[in-house]
Design an enzyme around this catalytic site. Structure first.
Site, PDB file in Angstrom:
ATOM      1  N   ARG A  43       6.552  14.914   3.242  1.00  0.00           N
ATOM      2  CA  ARG A  43       7.282  15.937   3.993  1.00  0.00           C
ATOM      3  C   ARG A  43       8.717  16.171   3.510  1.00  0.00           C
ATOM      4  O   ARG A  43       9.342  17.152   3.890  1.00  0.00           O
ATOM      5  CB  ARG A  43       7.294  15.585   5.484  1.00  0.00           C
ATOM      6  CG  ARG A  43       7.466  16.753   6.416  1.00  0.00           C
ATOM      7  CD  ARG A  43       7.404  16.265   7.839  1.00  0.00           C
ATOM      8  NE  ARG A  43       7.665  17.322   8.797  1.00  0.00           N
ATOM      9  CZ  ARG A  43       7.843  17.122  10.102  1.00  0.00           C
ATOM     10  NH1 ARG A  43       7.775  15.898  10.592  1.00  0.00           N
ATOM     11  NH2 ARG A  43       8.083  18.126  10.919  1.00  0.00           N
ATOM     12  N   ASP A  44       9.256  15.278   2.685  1.00  0.00           N
ATOM     13  CA  ASP A  44      10.595  15.510   2.137  1.00  0.00           C
ATOM     14  C   ASP A  44      10.647  15.000   0.694  1.00  0.00           C
ATOM     15  O   ASP A  44      11.602  14.336   0.295  1.00  0.00           O
ATOM     16  CB  ASP A  44      11.659  14.829   2.997  1.00  0.00           C
ATOM     17  CG  ASP A  44      13.069  15.380   2.731  1.00  0.00           C
ATOM     18  OD1 ASP A  44      13.169  16.518   2.211  1.00  0.00           O
ATOM     19  OD2 ASP A  44      14.043  14.688   3.044  1.00  0.00           O
ATOM     20  N   PHE A  45       9.621  15.337  -0.064  1.00  0.00           N
ATOM     21  CA  PHE A  45       9.544  14.944  -1.468  1.00  0.00           C
ATOM     22  C   PHE A  45      10.565  15.757  -2.258  1.00  0.00           C
ATOM     23  O   PHE A  45      10.573  16.987  -2.204  1.00  0.00           O
ATOM     24  CB  PHE A  45       8.132  15.207  -1.993  1.00  0.00           C
ATOM     25  CG  PHE A  45       7.913  14.765  -3.410  1.00  0.00           C
ATOM     26  CD1 PHE A  45       7.476  13.482  -3.697  1.00  0.00           C
ATOM     27  CD2 PHE A  45       8.139  15.629  -4.467  1.00  0.00           C
ATOM     28  CE1 PHE A  45       7.274  13.065  -5.007  1.00  0.00           C
ATOM     29  CE2 PHE A  45       7.939  15.228  -5.779  1.00  0.00           C
ATOM     30  CZ  PHE A  45       7.509  13.942  -6.046  1.00  0.00           C
ATOM     31  N   ASN A  50      14.844  11.669  -3.649  1.00  0.00           N
ATOM     32  CA  ASN A  50      13.999  10.650  -3.019  1.00  0.00           C
ATOM     33  C   ASN A  50      13.062   9.981  -4.019  1.00  0.00           C
ATOM     34  O   ASN A  50      12.137   9.275  -3.626  1.00  0.00           O
ATOM     35  CB  ASN A  50      13.190  11.261  -1.871  1.00  0.00           C
ATOM     36  CG  ASN A  50      14.047  11.494  -0.641  1.00  0.00           C
ATOM     37  OD1 ASN A  50      15.100  10.890  -0.484  1.00  0.00           O
ATOM     38  ND2 ASN A  50      13.607  12.378   0.242  1.00  0.00           N
TER      39      ASN A  50
END
Length: 269
Positions: A93-95, A99
């Site tokens: 969901r926040d690739f 990260n």
């Protein structure tokens, strides 16, 4: 409200990281929660994030073409584990490049699972969260989130690795600020594609591999989710392009004339 939200992210990361273990996912070593203070302790990743390497002082100079492919493959394997081998499946969901953390040997590990979603929780329609530039179009328009949303974000990271550009660059002219919008028409043009390659690798990039990686990126950033590949298919596409010494299946000589093994040893990988 902010404190509650931060606590929710903190708790979600602890709960998830206690369940998942993979060489391409960051390891949570411990945590502390005292009063309003929250602390997560992870393994040390001495080369920072992929974003640091591409946009920091080195401007991608430490990342050879084969190292970039290795990082892409490592990241894809991390996503594949989340999507295909977790029960229930997990959507990151926040690739994004910040990260993707790199250890001393440039092994890549995914981090920051505070927004991650287990599919059994109901991917469906969700309040928009994520990072502008990586968020899939259908999520922006409808709030619908699936594993293909992570695949879109992976495609954006591939474009970063190819071009060295940020996903959103407001310093660029109107119409060129979005990396996806700017790069997509050039990815299928064999004359124009080499011209948009990051200057740090322009002289050593393997053109045949570049065309293959660009083809993968084009599919990943398709606006229609059903046209995007599964992340397992992406992994299978990248494995033959990465030297054996870096975790892939390629045995070849790179354009600079050095063997893959020599290139590998020069970077301590």
């Amino acid at each position: 409200m902010v404190a509650v939200t931060l606590f929710a992210f903190f708790q979600a990361e602890i709960n998830l990281m206690g369940r998942i273990h993979h060489p391409n996912l960051i390891a949570l070593l411990g945590f502390s929660s005292q009063g309003e203070d929250r602390l997560l302790i992870y393994e040390l990743m001495t080369n920072g994030s992929l974003q640091d390497q591409l946009q920091g002082p080195a401007q991608g100079a430490a990342l050879t073409w084969h190292l970039r492919l290795k990082i892409a493959l490592d990241a894809a394997r991390g996503l594949e584990y989340l999507h295909d081998h977790c029960d229930p499946p997990v959507i990151h969901r926040d690739f994004k490049s910040s990260n993707i953390l790199l250890d001393e040997d440039f092994n890549a590990k995914l981090s920051d699972f505070g927004l991650a979603l287990m599919v059994q929780e109901g991917a469906g329609s969700l309040q928009l969260q994520g990072t502008f530039g990586y968020v899939a179009p259908e999520y922006i328009l409808t709030g619908i989130l699936t594993e293909k949303s992570d695949v879109y974000a992976f495609g954006v990271v591939l474009l970063e690795l190819i071009t060295g550009r940020k996903p959103i660059d407001v310093s660029m002219p109107t119409g060129c600020q979005s990396l996806v919008t700017w790069a997509t028409p050039q990815l299928t043009d064999r004359t124009r594609l080499p011209l948009i390659v990051d200057a740090a690798i322009k002289d050593t990039v393997n053109l045949k591999q570049l065309f293959q990686v660009a083809a993968v990126a084009v599919l990943c950033v398709q606006s229609e989710p059903s046209y995007r590949p599964l992340i397992g298919d992406v992994v299978n596409s990248l494995i033959p392009l990465v030297p054996c010494e870096l975790g892939g299946a390629l045995r070849a000589i790179d354009p600079s004339g050095a063997t893959a093994a020599n290139s590998h040893s020069q970077h301590g990988v």
